[in-house]
Design a protein around this motif. Structure first.
Motif, PDB file in Angstrom:
ATOM      1  N   GLU A  94       0.859  -1.188   0.000  1.00  0.00           N
ATOM      2  CA  GLU A  94       0.000   0.000   0.000  1.00  0.00           C
ATOM      3  C   GLU A  94       0.894   1.237   0.000  1.00  0.00           C
ATOM      4  O   GLU A  94       1.906   1.274   0.710  1.00  0.00           O
ATOM      5  CB  GLU A  94      -0.839   0.036   1.294  1.00  0.00           C
ATOM      6  CG  GLU A  94      -2.100  -0.763   1.245  1.00  0.00           C
ATOM      7  CD  GLU A  94      -3.138  -0.140   0.334  1.00  0.00           C
ATOM      8  OE1 GLU A  94      -3.214   1.107   0.287  1.00  0.00           O
ATOM      9  OE2 GLU A  94      -3.856  -0.899  -0.333  1.00  0.00           O
ATOM     10  N   THR A  99       2.648  -0.718   4.930  1.00  0.00           N
ATOM     11  CA  THR A  99       2.466  -2.170   4.982  1.00  0.00           C
ATOM     12  C   THR A  99       3.771  -2.857   4.613  1.00  0.00           C
ATOM     13  O   THR A  99       4.742  -2.219   4.213  1.00  0.00           O
ATOM     14  CB  THR A  99       1.398  -2.612   3.958  1.00  0.00           C
ATOM     15  OG1 THR A  99       1.865  -2.253   2.644  1.00  0.00           O
ATOM     16  CG2 THR A  99       0.051  -1.969   4.227  1.00  0.00           C
ATOM     17  N   ASP A 141      -5.589  -9.156   1.793  1.00  0.00           N
ATOM     18  CA  ASP A 141      -6.539  -8.193   1.216  1.00  0.00           C
ATOM     19  C   ASP A 141      -7.638  -9.002   0.522  1.00  0.00           C
ATOM     20  O   ASP A 141      -7.347  -9.960  -0.192  1.00  0.00           O
ATOM     21  CB  ASP A 141      -5.712  -7.355   0.221  1.00  0.00           C
ATOM     22  CG  ASP A 141      -6.514  -6.531  -0.749  1.00  0.00           C
ATOM     23  OD1 ASP A 141      -7.714  -6.338  -0.535  1.00  0.00           O
ATOM     24  OD2 ASP A 141      -5.910  -6.075  -1.741  1.00  0.00           O
ATOM     25  N   HIS A 163     -11.656  -1.449   4.423  1.00  0.00           N
ATOM     26  CA  HIS A 163     -10.619  -0.638   3.787  1.00  0.00           C
ATOM     27  C   HIS A 163     -11.192   0.308   2.741  1.00  0.00           C
ATOM     28  O   HIS A 163     -11.433   1.467   3.042  1.00  0.00           O
ATOM     29  CB  HIS A 163      -9.549  -1.587   3.217  1.00  0.00           C
ATOM     30  CG  HIS A 163      -8.414  -0.934   2.520  1.00  0.00           C
ATOM     31  ND1 HIS A 163      -7.788  -1.501   1.440  1.00  0.00           N
ATOM     32  CD2 HIS A 163      -7.796   0.237   2.740  1.00  0.00           C
ATOM     33  CE1 HIS A 163      -6.827  -0.683   1.027  1.00  0.00           C
ATOM     34  NE2 HIS A 163      -6.805   0.369   1.809  1.00  0.00           N
TER      35      HIS A 163
END
Ligand SMILES: CC(C)(COP(=O)(O)OP(=O)(O)OC[C@H]1O[C@@H](n2cnc3c(N)ncnc32)[C@H](O)[C@@H]1OP(=O)(O)O)[C@@H](O)C(=O)NCCC(=O)NCCS
Length: 173
Positions: A94, A99, A141, A163
């Motif tokens: 990200e 991250t 994710d 998110h």
């Protein structure tokens, strides 16, 4: 590298690569059917594809993703054919949040309708986590169609952070 097997509770789970894509068709089509029901709440997006057409597109994406390093599919064994699967490949970091360099992307998690609600989806997620720990990947994710409230509940229970919200529609003429 591919083809290892593990058992989570009573559920046998096998790891595979591109050679398992053809085994995913019925499962993908059941997910497509599920999405088609949800799509009645997304009427502005127009009609959904036929299951065959949907699978033709998805199969090509699976072939591309599974050719990437460290991508994998986990299949939950059923009496005669797989009853669920999770397909994962890697994406980059990200930009906004600090991250790790690699984040796992869970592209699909699906269980055949008759087998839902028996812990198979949870067992697949546990097995995905085990594979990712072995790869030293620590973040995951996943995207869910808005209105797929059962799946939203499932993923929120995993403790993942809500998110992005994405939008899809037609550009005015
Ligand atoms: C979401 C899904 C993978 C979960 O697998 P599962 O084997 O049913 O899940 P488990 O039995 O481990 O956990 C049960 C939870 O799954 C969710 N769930 C989703 N659909 C469900 C269904 N038809 N029946 C029961 N539980 C369902 C619920 O959150 C349920 O928890 P609850 O007690 O709060 O209702 C599966 O239901 C499925 O394939 N759904 C359709 C496809 C989909 O939406 N995939 C996610 C987008 S990639």
């Amino acid at each position: 590298m591919h083809g290892g097997a593990q058992t989570t509770g009573q559920i046998a789970i096998a790891r595979g690569g591109p050679e398992r894509i053809t085994d995913l068709r019925a499962l993908w089509e059941s997910l497509h059917e599920h999405n088609a029901v949800i799509a009645t709440q997304l009427i502005e997006l127009g009609p959904v594809r036929s299951p065959e057409n949907s699978w033709a597109l998805r199969r090509n994406r699976y072939a591309r993703w599974l050719s990437e390093p460290d991508a994998f599919v986990l299949l939950a064994k059923g009496p005669s054919r797989p009853v669920g699967y999770a397909l994962v490949h890697m994406r980059g970091a990200e930009e906004t949040w600090a991250t790790d360099e690699r984040i796992a992307r869970l592209e699909t998690l699906a269980v055949l309708p008759a087998y839902r609600g028996r812990g198979i989806g949870s067992a697949l997620v546990d097995a995905v986590y085990r594979e990712l720990r072995a790869l030293d990947v620590r973040q995951l994710d996943v995207s869910v169609i808005a209105y797929n409230s059962d799946a939203v509940r499932f993923f929120e229970r995993l403790g993942l952070a809500r998110h992005q919200v994405s939008y899809l529609g037609t550009i005015p003429a």
